[in-house]
Write an enzyme that holds these catalytic residues in place. Sequence first.
Site, short mmCIF file in Angstrom:
data_model
loop_
_atom_site.label_atom_id
_atom_site.label_comp_id
_atom_site.label_asym_id
_atom_site.label_seq_id
_atom_site.Cartn_x
_atom_site.Cartn_y
_atom_site.Cartn_z
N ASP A 533 0.85 -1.20 0.00
CA ASP A 533 0.00 0.00 0.00
C ASP A 533 0.88 1.25 0.00
O ASP A 533 2.10 1.16 -0.13
CB ASP A 533 -0.94 -0.01 1.21
CG ASP A 533 -0.17 -0.03 2.52
OD1 ASP A 533 1.08 0.12 2.49
OD2 ASP A 533 -0.80 -0.21 3.56
N ASP A 535 1.66 3.43 2.36
CA ASP A 535 2.63 3.54 3.45
C ASP A 535 3.83 2.65 3.19
O ASP A 535 4.97 3.03 3.40
CB ASP A 535 1.98 3.13 4.78
CG ASP A 535 1.04 4.21 5.28
OD1 ASP A 535 1.10 5.33 4.73
OD2 ASP A 535 0.24 3.93 6.19
#
Length: 667
Positions: A533, A535
Amino acid sequence: MTEDSSHKVSAAAASGAAGASAERRPRTKASPRSGSDYNAESIQILEGLAAVRKRPGMYIGSTDARGLHHLVWEVVDNSIDEAMAGYATRITVQITAAGMVTVEDDGRGVPVGRHKSGIDALEVVHTILHAGAKFEQGGYKVSGGLHGVGVSVVNALSEWMRVESSRDGSVWSQEYVRGKPSTKVVKVGPAGARRGTKTSFRADPEMFEDIDYSFELISQRLRESAYLNKRVWITFIDDRNDRERSFYFEGGLMSFVRHMNRNKEVLTQRPIYVERKEGQTLVEVALQYNDTYTENVLAFANNINTVDGGTHVTGFRAALTSSLNDWARRSGILKDSDANLSGDDVREGLTAVISVKLPEPQFEGQTKAKLGSAEVKGQVQAVLADGLVQYLEENPGDGRRIIEKCLTASRAREAARKARDLVIRKGALDGLSLPGKLADCQERDPERSEIFIVEGDSAGGSAKQGRDRRFQAILPLRGKVLNVEKARLDRIVASENVRPLIIALGAGIEGIGDSFDLTKLRYHRVIIMTDADVDGAHIRTLLLTLFYRHMPQVIEAGYLYIAQPPLYRVSTGKVTKYVQSEKEREAIVKQMNAKNVSVQRFKGLGEMNAEQLWETTMNPETRTLLRVDSENAAAADEIFTTLMGEKVAPRKDFIKSEARKVQNLDI
Ligand code: 0RA
């Protein structure tokens, strides 16, 4: 902003062949040798076309989405060149629902008339490789590298093309099929006072993987062109979903810099702007400081984004550093006893765009993305130094704020250096005491040892449970603290968070003396394992940048890898498969073709149990690892330095060297 739609092209009009009433252009009297020349030219044309169609990548880089868009850039750039030369003021790009691209400008029109070969000039430009350049010397044309390959390359890779040139009161047109003329150059009507060139093409599906133009990509590029060529109207019409954008910037680079800083707190109300012709070179620079730590400097030469910098950037940096230091001393902000501000100090929080336009730019490097023209350094330096001095004299308040910001940067850099020094020395003193978070492996031979750098404690837990402790070590990093957006790399290195990593690896870190020692590296497979993702992508970018700048030897030795956790688990109960992309998932589901296929999407590593993580991502028998090469890491570094402060996470294709599965990765 809107633009008038008189330039709109209807598909019918554009694809209609020269009608029955169309006149043939009268040829001037042929010279006796023109017949044989014509044949020679014809052979050259066919050979050229065949070469382009056989190895399209040699001409446009690739045949994926990038290559496809290259066709658009090529045609648009010709119109931009005409604008740069001062003749075109409006450019319209249109994509029809059927995927036909039309580019229209109001320049002088492509030359029409008998060329010395006996072939019409318009046909020569569109069928002979690199012919375009011969027609007009001088001016600020784009040339070299992947740019400026010529419209004939676009023609060769299009199943159909039509060009229309309006000049001297008439409209002339010719059509082509896969690069070969399917009509003569014919007069299709009166032009009145209208001038310009209109080129339409349909990319050949036999040549490209997909013919799917990106609205965003094209908009972005056209916006950039509009910034770089002030007062040119550029309109983009996308009929596929009825969208239209117009770009026009009175302020040119000044507007560009405002746009780049639009979400930031800025130090001065207006960007500092200079524009001057120095020798043959048109120099234009805009700059403005913001309150972040990142440097965001873009540089262009003849509208080409020179991502590898070059002489214009060198001149820019020299002028910035010396002018700011000189002014700071003259105005007494810097005392005799103070050290000079460094280049890094004066570029922290700097947003700038440098654009030079020169007659025959020399580009260097493998991707031709570096300006080599030596004279440009001094030219940019002179123009910017004069501009800066004048600005600072006239706006001392702004000057003071800028210098104060640079001084803060200087002090912070010194403090970070000291802290980092301390961290490393402490690590070295501790020597044998490995970080508590590290679950080390039993193996002591680096050749047979690997370490997984894992984001987050929960994923770290699964990894610790799932691993083969004989040769696999796990080091969890706390993701949150590694805030890539705000922190500077040297601060991150100095942080308590990265310290365990440096100590676990055991080889020290570059930047303090010669303290990195590859022979002391404790693992020869250093594997970054992050979520798929945003992050995860940020942390991966940070880690890659960290290795690239401070432990490049690990990358050069081929010891740095990226794990490839799956995105989906597809199961029929009997058979279970793990896949890494949506495309693969669709394919597998189709293939399994069972009623009870269940699909599980893994949002993060933490969602997999230890066994799943082992099977899919860690087991050397079944996993896929991506080996990082310097190019990948350099790309990450670039993103880190230039883009991390931006709001939208950048997407970038990750090219891998030794992955078993080929797929894209966001970094
Ligand atoms: C060479 C010479 C002249 C015009 C152009 C090229 C030209 C090419 C393109 C391609 C797209 N739009 C264009 N506009 C102009 C003109 C020479 C003359 O008229 O004196």
